[in-house]
Motif scaffolding. Structure first.
Motif, PDB file in Angstrom:
ATOM      1  N   HIS A   1     -23.687  45.046  80.931  1.00  0.00           N
ATOM      2  CA  HIS A   1     -23.118  46.308  80.438  1.00  0.00           C
ATOM      3  C   HIS A   1     -24.242  47.040  79.707  1.00  0.00           C
ATOM      4  CE1 HIS A   1     -20.055  48.915  78.466  1.00  0.00           C
ATOM      5  NE2 HIS A   1     -20.849  48.811  77.415  1.00  0.00           N
TER       6      HIS A   1
ATOM      7  N   ASP B   1     -21.709  49.204  84.245  1.00  0.00           N
ATOM      8  CA  ASP B   1     -21.663  47.778  84.565  1.00  0.00           C
ATOM      9  C   ASP B   1     -22.421  47.512  85.853  1.00  0.00           C
ATOM     10  OD1 ASP B   1     -20.095  47.264  82.371  1.00  0.00           O
ATOM     11  OD2 ASP B   1     -18.218  47.109  83.495  1.00  0.00           O
TER      12      ASP B   1
ATOM     13  N   HIS C   1     -21.883  40.221  84.718  1.00  0.00           N
ATOM     14  CA  HIS C   1     -22.433  41.576  84.819  1.00  0.00           C
ATOM     15  C   HIS C   1     -23.175  41.941  83.550  1.00  0.00           C
ATOM     16  CE1 HIS C   1     -18.687  42.551  82.614  1.00  0.00           C
ATOM     17  NE2 HIS C   1     -19.258  43.697  82.257  1.00  0.00           N
TER      18      HIS C   1
ATOM     19  N   HIS D   1     -14.876  54.157  79.710  1.00  0.00           N
ATOM     20  CA  HIS D   1     -15.808  53.029  79.814  1.00  0.00           C
ATOM     21  C   HIS D   1     -17.165  53.568  79.395  1.00  0.00           C
ATOM     22  CE1 HIS D   1     -18.526  50.251  82.249  1.00  0.00           C
ATOM     23  NE2 HIS D   1     -18.043  49.549  81.250  1.00  0.00           N
TER      24      HIS D   1
ATOM     25  N   TYR E   1     -10.947  49.894  75.515  1.00  0.00           N
ATOM     26  CA  TYR E   1     -11.788  51.080  75.333  1.00  0.00           C
ATOM     27  C   TYR E   1     -11.196  52.080  74.350  1.00  0.00           C
ATOM     28  CZ  TYR E   1     -13.882  49.004  79.473  1.00  0.00           C
ATOM     29  OH  TYR E   1     -14.472  48.126  80.340  1.00  0.00           O
TER      30      TYR E   1
END
Ligand SMILES: [Zn+2]
Length: 240
Positions: A159, A78, A157, A74, A67
């Motif tokens: 994002h 997520d 996941h 972040h 990051y």
């Protein structure tokens, strides 16, 4: 006028970092105006929160690596979901990128919205079956969720990012998406990556899903804390 009133509340202490540029102040304020990126209700067989946007402990640990381009934050939300979960547009817009240059591979999708913001859907299972220039409606299936590690068993996941059209500013989606965030934050038993990093010299700063700073790409780190808690692991020393 509403935007001018709400914006300082939303950015909180981040306003000192991001500033109140004309471009920033012209962006729509968060008002729960978008929907979630899934049609299904949350649950163990559909999707659950994985990691919030902002000053998460995981982001702190990755502030110089994963990051680093996002000021150590972040810079998306997520959602844990099995590979192949249908992803829907959070609001009306036009597809502006399919597998574009803005990260979150192996496949991503960007939809440009008429209000001045864009949404990016990342770690998709495969190339989204929509075309650049195609109009999509809120709730319309636009892609299938995947896994950032491309295994579908390691980190499956979605994002999701909210960006300005210049792709320089990334905003906390929480305020823009209509959802019961307090309940969602409690639902995932694997919350180790969803907690927020503390700076004991500024207790209480950026500790809630809705209270997280905006990010300017390639700007300075926001979370290079003088007295971090939890303590950094040996691989991420403080202020070096
Ligand atoms: Zn993410």
């Amino acid at each position: 006028m509403l935007c001018l009133l709400l914006w300082p509340l939303y950015t909180g202490t981040a306003s000192a970092h991001v500033g109140k540029s004309a471009a920033l102040s012209s962006l729509p304020a968060p008002a729960g105006q978008y929907g979630l990126p899934f049609a299904a209700s949350p649950g163990p067989d559909t999707w659950l929160m994985g990691q919030f946007y902002g000053n998460t402990t995981f982001a702190y640990e990755q502030r110089r690596s994963l990051y680093g381009n996002g000021q150590g934050m972040h810079f998306g939300l997520d959602f844990s979901a099995p590979c192949g979960t249908p992803v829907v547009a959070i609001t009306d817009g036009v597809v502006s990128e399919v597998d574009g240059p803005h990260g979150s591979g192996p496949h991503n999708l960007v939809i440009t919205h008429p209000d001045g913001l864009s949404s990016l859907y990342g770690h998709l299972l495969n190339k989204a079956a929509v075309k650049v220039g195609q109009r999509v409606r809120r709730g319309e299936v636009v892609a299938l969720s995947g896994d950032s590690q491309e295994t579908c068993v390691s980190e499956p996941h979605l994002h999701l990012e909210i960006r300005d059209h210049s792709h320089q500013l990334l905003l906390n989606p929480v305020g823009y998406l209509q959802a019961d965030w307090a309940s969602l934050g409690l639902a995932d038993p694997d919350m180790d990556s969803a907690g927020f990093q503390q700076d004991l010299r500024q207790p209480g700063v950026w500790q809630f899903p809705e209270d997280q700073p905006g990010v300017r790409l390639h700007g300075p780190l926001l979370n290079n804390f003088a007295q971090p808690w939890p303590p950094p692991t040996p691989s991420t020393p403080v202020r070096k």
